[in-house]
Each structure stands twice: as structure tokens, then as C-alpha cells.
Design a protein around this motif. Structure first.
Motif, PDB file in Angstrom:
ATOM      1  N   HIS A 215      46.518  23.820   4.792  1.00 38.32           N
ATOM      2  CA  HIS A 215      45.699  22.637   4.548  1.00 38.32           C
ATOM      3  C   HIS A 215      45.640  22.287   3.063  1.00 38.32           C
ATOM      4  O   HIS A 215      45.517  21.114   2.700  1.00 38.32           O
ATOM      5  CB  HIS A 215      44.287  22.856   5.103  1.00 38.32           C
ATOM      6  N   GLY A 216      45.754  23.285   2.206  1.00 36.58           N
ATOM      7  CA  GLY A 216      45.743  23.040   0.775  1.00 36.58           C
ATOM      8  C   GLY A 216      46.992  22.360   0.259  1.00 36.58           C
ATOM      9  O   GLY A 216      47.035  21.945  -0.909  1.00 36.58           O
ATOM     10  N   ALA A 217      48.017  22.226   1.119  1.00 40.02           N
ATOM     11  CA  ALA A 217      49.259  21.557   0.711  1.00 40.02           C
ATOM     12  C   ALA A 217      49.166  20.036   0.807  1.00 40.02           C
ATOM     13  O   ALA A 217      50.109  19.345   0.429  1.00 40.02           O
ATOM     14  CB  ALA A 217      50.425  22.063   1.562  1.00 40.02           C
ATOM     15  N   VAL A 218      48.054  19.508   1.315  1.00 42.52           N
ATOM     16  CA  VAL A 218      47.882  18.056   1.382  1.00 42.52           C
ATOM     17  C   VAL A 218      47.828  17.493  -0.033  1.00 42.52           C
ATOM     18  O   VAL A 218      46.980  17.901  -0.848  1.00 42.52           O
ATOM     19  CB  VAL A 218      46.600  17.683   2.154  1.00 42.52           C
ATOM     20  N   GLU A 219      48.724  16.558  -0.324  1.00 46.31           N
ATOM     21  CA  GLU A 219      48.762  15.933  -1.651  1.00 46.31           C
ATOM     22  C   GLU A 219      48.068  14.574  -1.668  1.00 46.31           C
ATOM     23  O   GLU A 219      47.745  14.060  -2.747  1.00 46.31           O
ATOM     24  CB  GLU A 219      50.215  15.769  -2.102  1.00 46.31           C
ATOM     25  N   ALA A 220      47.858  13.985  -0.507  1.00 47.78           N
ATOM     26  CA  ALA A 220      47.254  12.653  -0.441  1.00 47.78           C
ATOM     27  C   ALA A 220      45.801  12.686  -0.897  1.00 47.78           C
ATOM     28  O   ALA A 220      45.085  13.681  -0.703  1.00 47.78           O
ATOM     29  CB  ALA A 220      47.328  12.125   0.994  1.00 47.78           C
ATOM     30  N   ARG A 221      45.370  11.594  -1.484  1.00 46.67           N
ATOM     31  CA  ARG A 221      43.950  11.404  -1.754  1.00 46.67           C
ATOM     32  C   ARG A 221      43.225  11.405  -0.406  1.00 46.67           C
ATOM     33  O   ARG A 221      43.619  10.680   0.512  1.00 46.67           O
ATOM     34  CB  ARG A 221      43.764  10.065  -2.467  1.00 46.67           C
ATOM     35  N   THR A 222      42.182  12.229  -0.262  1.00 48.11           N
ATOM     36  CA  THR A 222      41.626  12.505   1.063  1.00 48.11           C
ATOM     37  C   THR A 222      40.116  12.292   1.090  1.00 48.11           C
ATOM     38  O   THR A 222      39.406  12.641   0.145  1.00 48.11           O
ATOM     39  CB  THR A 222      41.944  13.967   1.477  1.00 48.11           C
ATOM     40  N   LEU A 223      39.668  11.700   2.193  1.00 48.95           N
ATOM     41  CA  LEU A 223      38.243  11.526   2.453  1.00 48.95           C
ATOM     42  C   LEU A 223      37.919  12.129   3.808  1.00 48.95           C
ATOM     43  O   LEU A 223      38.567  11.819   4.807  1.00 48.95           O
ATOM     44  CB  LEU A 223      37.872  10.038   2.454  1.00 48.95           C
ATOM     45  N   MET A 224      36.934  13.005   3.842  1.00 48.84           N
ATOM     46  CA  MET A 224      36.363  13.443   5.110  1.00 48.84           C
ATOM     47  C   MET A 224      35.166  12.539   5.392  1.00 48.84           C
ATOM     48  O   MET A 224      34.137  12.638   4.721  1.00 48.84           O
ATOM     49  CB  MET A 224      35.922  14.916   5.048  1.00 48.84           C
ATOM     50  N   LEU A 225      35.320  11.636   6.349  1.00 47.12           N
ATOM     51  CA  LEU A 225      34.272  10.688   6.731  1.00 47.12           C
ATOM     52  C   LEU A 225      33.739  11.166   8.071  1.00 47.12           C
ATOM     53  O   LEU A 225      34.301  10.848   9.122  1.00 47.12           O
ATOM     54  CB  LEU A 225      34.849   9.271   6.796  1.00 47.12           C
ATOM     55  N   TRP A 226      32.665  11.932   8.053  1.00 44.32           N
ATOM     56  CA  TRP A 226      32.312  12.835   9.147  1.00 44.32           C
ATOM     57  C   TRP A 226      30.956  12.499   9.749  1.00 44.32           C
ATOM     58  O   TRP A 226      29.992  12.242   9.011  1.00 44.32           O
ATOM     59  CB  TRP A 226      32.244  14.253   8.601  1.00 44.32           C
ATOM     60  N   GLY A 227      30.877  12.508  11.061  1.00 44.10           N
ATOM     61  CA  GLY A 227      29.588  12.447  11.731  1.00 44.10           C
ATOM     62  C   GLY A 227      28.853  13.757  11.489  1.00 44.10           C
ATOM     63  O   GLY A 227      29.293  14.814  11.927  1.00 44.10           O
ATOM     64  N   ALA A 228      27.720  13.698  10.784  1.00 40.78           N
ATOM     65  CA  ALA A 228      27.080  14.902  10.275  1.00 40.78           C
ATOM     66  C   ALA A 228      26.437  15.749  11.359  1.00 40.78           C
ATOM     67  O   ALA A 228      26.135  16.926  11.122  1.00 40.78           O
ATOM     68  CB  ALA A 228      26.032  14.524   9.230  1.00 40.78           C
ATOM     69  N   GLU A 229      26.239  15.186  12.549  1.00 35.56           N
ATOM     70  CA  GLU A 229      25.530  15.917  13.593  1.00 35.56           C
ATOM     71  C   GLU A 229      26.445  16.274  14.769  1.00 35.56           C
ATOM     72  O   GLU A 229      26.008  16.371  15.907  1.00 35.56           O
ATOM     73  CB  GLU A 229      24.312  15.106  14.048  1.00 35.56           C
ATOM     74  N   ASP A 230      27.714  16.483  14.448  1.00 35.25           N
ATOM     75  CA  ASP A 230      28.728  16.767  15.459  1.00 35.25           C
ATOM     76  C   ASP A 230      28.574  18.190  15.996  1.00 35.25           C
ATOM     77  O   ASP A 230      28.553  19.150  15.230  1.00 35.25           O
ATOM     78  CB  ASP A 230      30.126  16.583  14.850  1.00 35.25           C
ATOM     79  N   GLU A 231      28.507  18.300  17.305  1.00 32.12           N
ATOM     80  CA  GLU A 231      28.443  19.626  17.932  1.00 32.12           C
ATOM     81  C   GLU A 231      29.825  20.157  18.278  1.00 32.12           C
ATOM     82  O   GLU A 231      29.977  21.349  18.559  1.00 32.12           O
ATOM     83  CB  GLU A 231      27.596  19.549  19.203  1.00 32.12           C
TER      84      GLU A 231
END
Length: 278
Positions: A215-231
Motif C-alpha cells: 500500500h505504501g507504493a501508491v504514488e498518486a495524491r490520495t484522499l480517504m473520504l470515509w464514512g466515519a461510522e462504518d461497521e
């Protein structure tokens, strides 16, 4: 937007995966830099109906149905894992002449995006991951159970659609689930072919397909846009991604469960646009 209205806008091409020629449906509207949205299980491109059209004034927006889902091929006899889905979308991108894309992925679609960004770093400019499968965060027991042939053999169409409706109503945030959304997601599975396809999709959820990548090999600019209450895909996995990817930020949307594009569409659009325009 109702489901029929959405599907009427879809086009189709034949993609090749492991020597299987498969029809892949997709939405393709607008002009400009390519912006791709990819759904997960057990959804379809309809997941993005409140998000993707809002970007067509500024981008060429492409929203596939993964093979085995929605209006794409559902017949039996081909792999539906995220490894196979990566091959399918890569072939679609080649056919559409896309040298690089901004990739937005939810759930399994996020896992596909992660793999594609690692394997084709020059082809992903921006990566947005929403409640995405990653590391060993998946599959969840409910999906694994659907993948067991005996589970589907013991059901009829009404049993399956009733189960899925209850899952959506239980996991959308708040008490007022959009009936159009639930109906659109469930209707694709409301046939014998659909039931088998969902089962094959579910059994194709292979943890190795995210644990095998760095996962650390991702070079793209990255956003985690996450539902904070995900089960299903807790935000702790998004925090791990933020720590491992060099150029990554996390935005957690409160009052959002796993189906964050449906739970918080306005906030999702705003955060995504701000990220893309930075």
C-alpha cells in the motif's frame, strides 16, 4: 434519479479478462480530464447517481458496472475478484483512450483502485478511497456466507431480495433510507442469474488481493473520504492508509455509515471537488 433513468444512460463495451470476452456497462458523460467512479459489493454504478453527474461540466466522468454487477455480464463462468476487476477496468480504459485518470473507489472498487495505482503508477493522477477494502479488512462474514453455494441454493429470489433490503435499511445512516436507492441496488439480483452472479461475486472476495500489494507504493495524491461510522470497513483502516501512503489525507464524514456517497452526498461532492481542484 431513479434506477431506470440511470441505466438508460449506460453504454457497453466488450472487455477481455483471462481470455473471457465480457460485456461491461458504463456511464460516460462530459469532457475534460477523466474522472472514474467504481462501486463495490453488492452495489453497482447506481451508487454514484448523486455524485458523478455533478462533475460532468468539468470532467469526462466514467462510471462502470464491474463485471458480474448491474448491467454488465452476469452469466456464470468467469472470475469476479478484484484482481479480475482490475484487468476489466484497465481494458476499458485502454479502449476509451485514457492514459491517466483520477480514480474514486468505494468498497471493492477502492480495492481495485489501490491495485491499479500500485501496478500502474503513471496511470493514476489522484486516488480517492471511500470505505475501501484494504490490507486484511475484508471480506465480512455476511458476504462470505452469500458466496457459499449452499446459501443461495437454500434461497429463492424473494428470500435474497428481502435479505438485501434488510441489510441496506439497517446500514444506511438514519431512519429514512431512499427507496429508489434500495430498489435500484436490490433489483439487479432479482433473478436466478442475478442470485448466482451475486454468489460468485461474494466468493471472489479474496483477502490475498490486497495483502499481496504494498500500500505504501501508491504514488498518486490520495484522499480517504470515509464514512466515519462504518461497521464494515472501520475508519481505523483509513488511518492506516494515511500513515502508509506518502501523499495522503483523511476526511471522515460524520453521520455516514458504509454507503457514504448515499448517506452524505452533498458533503461528499464538496470534499471531492475541493480535493480534485487543489
Amino acid at each position: 434519479m431513479e434506477h431506470d433513468e440511470w441505466t438508460e444512460q449506460l453504454e457497453s463495451r466488450t472487455v477481455t479478462v483471462d481470455e473471457h470476452d465480457l460485456e461491461m456497462a458504463y456511464y460516460d458523460e462530459g469532457s475534460g480530464d477523466p474522472l472514474v467512479f467504481l462501486h463495490g459489493i453488492p452495489t453497482s454504478s447506481f451508487l454514484w447517481r448523486e455524485i458523478a453527474p455533478a462533475f460532468t461540466d468539468d470532467y469526462r466522468v466514467i462510471v462502470p458496472d464491474m463485471v458480474g454487477y448491474g448491467e454488465s455480464a452476469m452469466h456464470d463462468g468467469f472470475d469476479r475478484s478484484i484482481r479480475a476487476q482490475e484487468l476489466a477496468v484497465a481494458d476499458l480504459f485502454d479502449q476509451l483512450g485514457l492514459d491517466s485518470v483520477s480514480f474514486v473507489g468505494h468498497d471493492l472498487g477502492g480495492g481495485v483502485g489501490l491495485r491499479y495505482a500500485v501496478h500502474e503508477p503513471d496511470a493514476v493522477d489522484d486516488l480517492v478511497l471511500s470505505n475501501a477494502v484494504c490490507y486484511d479488512s475484508w471480506p465480512i462474514e455476511r458476504i462470505v456466507d452469500l458466496g457459499l453455494p449452499a446459501t443461495i441454493e437454500g434461497m429463492d429470489v424473494d428470500d435474497l431480495t428481502g435479505l438485501l433490503e434488510s441489510v441496506y435499511h439497517a446500514t444506511l445512516y438514519g431512519d429514512d433510507a431512499d427507496d429508489d436507492f434500495v430498489e435500484g441496488m436490490v433489483s439487479q439480483w432479482a433473478s436466478e442469474e442475478g442470485m448466482v452472479s451475486l454468489s460468485r461475486n461474494a466468493i471472489g472476495t479474496n483477502t490475498s488481493h490486497t495483502t499481496e500489494i504494498d500500500h505504501g507504493a501508491v504514488e498518486a495524491r490520495t484522499l480517504m473520504l470515509w464514512g466515519a461510522e462504518d461497521e464494515f470497513q472501520p475508519i481505523e483502516y483509513a488511518k492506516q492508509l494515511e500513515a502508509d501512503i506518502d501523499d495522503a489525507d483523511l476526511v471522515g464524514l460524520e453521520e455516514a455509515n458504509h454507503w457514504v456517497p448515499e448517506d452524505r452526498p452533498e458533503a461528499y461532492r464538496e470534499e471531492l471537488r475541493e480535493f480534485l481542484e487543489e
